[in-house]
Design a protein around this motif. Structure first.
Motif, PDB file in Angstrom:
ATOM      1  N   VAL A 133      14.565   7.396  -8.113  1.00 31.12           N
ATOM      2  CA  VAL A 133      13.263   7.246  -7.461  1.00 31.12           C
ATOM      3  C   VAL A 133      12.670   8.646  -7.298  1.00 31.12           C
ATOM      4  O   VAL A 133      13.229   9.483  -6.581  1.00 31.12           O
ATOM      5  CB  VAL A 133      13.378   6.564  -6.082  1.00 31.12           C
ATOM      6  CG1 VAL A 133      11.990   6.322  -5.501  1.00 31.12           C
ATOM      7  CG2 VAL A 133      14.146   5.248  -6.192  1.00 31.12           C
ATOM      8  N   GLY A 134      11.571   8.909  -7.964  1.00 30.19           N
ATOM      9  CA  GLY A 134      10.952  10.222  -7.848  1.00 30.19           C
ATOM     10  C   GLY A 134      10.280  10.644  -9.130  1.00 30.19           C
ATOM     11  O   GLY A 134      10.016   9.831 -10.021  1.00 30.19           O
ATOM     12  N   GLY A 135      10.016  11.946  -9.237  1.00 33.69           N
ATOM     13  CA  GLY A 135       9.432  12.494 -10.449  1.00 33.69           C
ATOM     14  C   GLY A 135      10.495  12.755 -11.496  1.00 33.69           C
ATOM     15  O   GLY A 135      11.633  12.273 -11.403  1.00 33.69           O
ATOM     16  N   GLY A 136      10.121  13.554 -12.492  1.00 36.96           N
ATOM     17  CA  GLY A 136      11.052  13.830 -13.580  1.00 36.96           C
ATOM     18  C   GLY A 136      12.331  14.481 -13.123  1.00 36.96           C
ATOM     19  O   GLY A 136      13.397  14.257 -13.707  1.00 36.96           O
ATOM     20  N   SER A 137      12.268  15.284 -12.069  1.00 34.17           N
ATOM     21  CA  SER A 137      13.475  15.953 -11.587  1.00 34.17           C
ATOM     22  C   SER A 137      14.527  14.939 -11.137  1.00 34.17           C
ATOM     23  O   SER A 137      15.710  15.068 -11.456  1.00 34.17           O
ATOM     24  CB  SER A 137      13.132  16.902 -10.438  1.00 34.17           C
ATOM     25  OG  SER A 137      12.267  17.929 -10.857  1.00 34.17           O
ATOM     26  N   ALA A 138      14.098  13.932 -10.387  1.00 32.74           N
ATOM     27  CA  ALA A 138      15.033  12.914  -9.909  1.00 32.74           C
ATOM     28  C   ALA A 138      15.548  12.055 -11.049  1.00 32.74           C
ATOM     29  O   ALA A 138      16.745  11.738 -11.122  1.00 32.74           O
ATOM     30  CB  ALA A 138      14.357  12.039  -8.849  1.00 32.74           C
ATOM     31  N   ILE A 139      14.635  11.662 -11.951  1.00 32.35           N
ATOM     32  CA  ILE A 139      15.057  10.786 -13.048  1.00 32.35           C
ATOM     33  C   ILE A 139      16.003  11.516 -13.986  1.00 32.35           C
ATOM     34  O   ILE A 139      17.026  10.973 -14.415  1.00 32.35           O
ATOM     35  CB  ILE A 139      13.823  10.233 -13.788  1.00 32.35           C
ATOM     36  CG1 ILE A 139      12.939   9.411 -12.837  1.00 32.35           C
ATOM     37  CG2 ILE A 139      14.257   9.360 -14.964  1.00 32.35           C
ATOM     38  CD1 ILE A 139      11.618   8.962 -13.427  1.00 32.35           C
ATOM     39  N   ASP A 140      15.693  12.774 -14.322  1.00 37.57           N
ATOM     40  CA  ASP A 140      16.569  13.542 -15.205  1.00 37.57           C
ATOM     41  C   ASP A 140      17.931  13.787 -14.565  1.00 37.57           C
ATOM     42  O   ASP A 140      18.971  13.707 -15.235  1.00 37.57           O
ATOM     43  CB  ASP A 140      15.921  14.876 -15.561  1.00 37.57           C
ATOM     44  CG  ASP A 140      14.776  14.731 -16.556  1.00 37.57           C
ATOM     45  OD1 ASP A 140      14.436  13.585 -16.911  1.00 37.57           O
ATOM     46  OD2 ASP A 140      14.212  15.761 -16.971  1.00 37.57           O
TER      47      ASP A 140
END
Length: 463
Positions: A133-140
């Protein structure tokens, strides 16, 4: 400064042919000449399942029940952990009696150290599904945690792209991952790529494999209403560059080496007819909605459209790839010691990814335009300009001007100098870019050390 920018770039371009990329210049991928035995002859499209709609986050618990998940790790950062996207996610998991725990130590613009922390946490539990859950930082970060929980003996650099890492092919069976993006930029919910700042190199790198792709991306436009103005701005420019770079990347049949096994075909394959569709539609959406989405945080129509544009561009670049804007950005982010981004919860100097990418975009596309001017002129039209009277030799200058207007209208900092860099930093930035073969080799024009230095010098000021 704009006059000097054009003059220097044109001087570097005078020796280039109008176009050395037949498939690009004609706008077609139908080629009659034999394919080189050293280059690829095919491309493969891979994408996560995408479910789009306001409030669709409420379905995540049912999805996990359908997957038979018994122990789920939810990955987020400490800011998003306090916001509605996270509360809606946990509400759905609780309602559907899904057992879960939360890892909220994601670092905005992750590093090898923050990835290692997430990996250690994932390995300590026996998780059979992951939710980001979040932006690219969380998904990556969630992708990497999933990968190394599946391959417990692997070291981080085993899977990192060569030549920085070993570039090992992923054969481990990963657990299902559901991504719930809260920003409209990375498109990470659609891709098999995870990017991080490798501190020893002072540059970003990543892991790229179709195996990392989320099983499902829940694209909920209601989450975009929580984005501050600067986050919406920088994220939007990431979308713009994803689309432009994938659309102007070398065609898939000019990329080498040809894989001996289809499993070895990289995620970033070069532009192709299917990726082009996603890139073009993304640019059309940007032309209509980008500035509106930044100007009014409550404009749900505009922010919803940009959320879709992010996913569209993600499908495009996730299969075609990106090139110089991103390749240069990795060193720009990694060498930063001064710039602190507004509206980003960070205790250290930070250049948001979208800013580091777009800051060189005018210079990059002026540099690449001589190789496929038709594509660059097409991009001008898609972004709301008029290329009907523009000559091929002027395509780069014209596209650079269109990008520069977007940057100025949306308040982007005036070049690398505004981020704390000077000409004395150019050698280090070039050295940080040179190992980024995964992306730089997809540019339609090959680059020397001096070429990269010239692009960076031209980007010290933009306006």
């Amino acid at each position: 400064m704009a006059g000097r920018f054009r003059a220097l770039s044109l001087l570097r371009s005078v020796s280039a042919k109008t176009c050395q990329c037949p498939a690009h210049s004609s706008g077609s991928f139908l080629h009659s000449s034999p394919v080189s035995p050293d280059t690829d002859y095919a491309f493969e499209m891979a994408c996560s399942n995408i479910r789009y709609g306001p409030g669709v986050t409420s379905e995540v618990g049912q999805d996990l029940v359908a997957l038979g998940a018994k122990n789920v790790l939810v990955v987020t950062d400490k800011t998003v952990a306090q916001l509605q996207p996270m509360s809606k996610t946990l509400e759905s998991l609780t309602k559907n009696a899904v057992n879960f725990s939360v890892f909220d130590d994601v670092m905005v613009e992750p590093t090898d150290k923050s990835f290692e922390a997430a990996i250690a946490h994932a390995r300590a539990g026996n998780y059979d599904a992951f939710v980001a859950v979040g932006g690219g930082s969380a998904i990556d970060t969630c992708k990497v945690a999933n990968l190394f929980a599946a391959d417990r003996s692997a070291q981080l650099l085993d899977y990192v792209n060569a030549p920085i890492g070993k570039g090992k092919v992923v054969t481990a069976k990963l657990a299902p991952l559901i991504a719930i993006p809260t920003t409209s930029g990375t498109g990470s919910e659609t891709t098999g790529v995870a990017i991080f700042d490798y501190l020893p190199l002072k540059a970003k790198t990543g892991i790229a494999s179709r195996a990392l792709r989320p099983l499902l991306g829940l694209v909920d436009p209601l989450h975009t209403l929580t984005m501050p103005r600067t986050v919406a701005t920088y994220s939007g420019f990431d979308v713009l560059c994803h689309a432009l770079e994938s659309y102007t990347a070398i065609p898939y049949h000019q990329r080498s080496p040809r894989p001996k096994n289809p499993l070895d075909r990289p995620a970033y394959q070069g532009s192709n007819p299917i990726s082009d569709v996603w890139a073009r539609d993304s640019l059309k959406i940007i032309s209509k909605y980008f500035k509106r989405s930044v100007g009014d945080a409550g404009d749900l129509e505009a922010r919803s459209a940009m959320h879709l544009a992010s996913a569209f561009a993600g499908v495009g670049f996730g299969n075609a790839g990106v090139h110089l804007c991103h390749g240069l950005s990795y060193a720009i982010s990694g060498n930063n010691t001064k710039h602190v981004a507004e509206d980003y919860d960070s205790s250290h100097p930070l250049i948001p990814h979208g800013l580091s990418v777009v800051i060189t975009a005018p210079a990059v596309f002026q540099f690449t335009a001589p190789m496929c001017p038709d594509r660059h002129k097409d991009a001008i039209n898609l972004l709301g300009g008029d290329a009907s009277t523009i000559k091929d030799d002027d395509a780069g200058v014209a596209l650079a001007d269109v990008i520069r207007r977007y940057m100025q209208d949306l308040g982007i900092e005036d070049g690398l100098s505004a981020l704390g860099y000077s000409s004395s930093d150019v050698p280090a930035l070039v050295e940080g870019t040179l190992p980024q073969h995964r992306v730089t080799k997809l540019a339609p024009r090959q680059q020397s050390w001096d070429d990269l230095a010239g692009i960076l010098e031209d980007s010290m000021t933009v306006y």
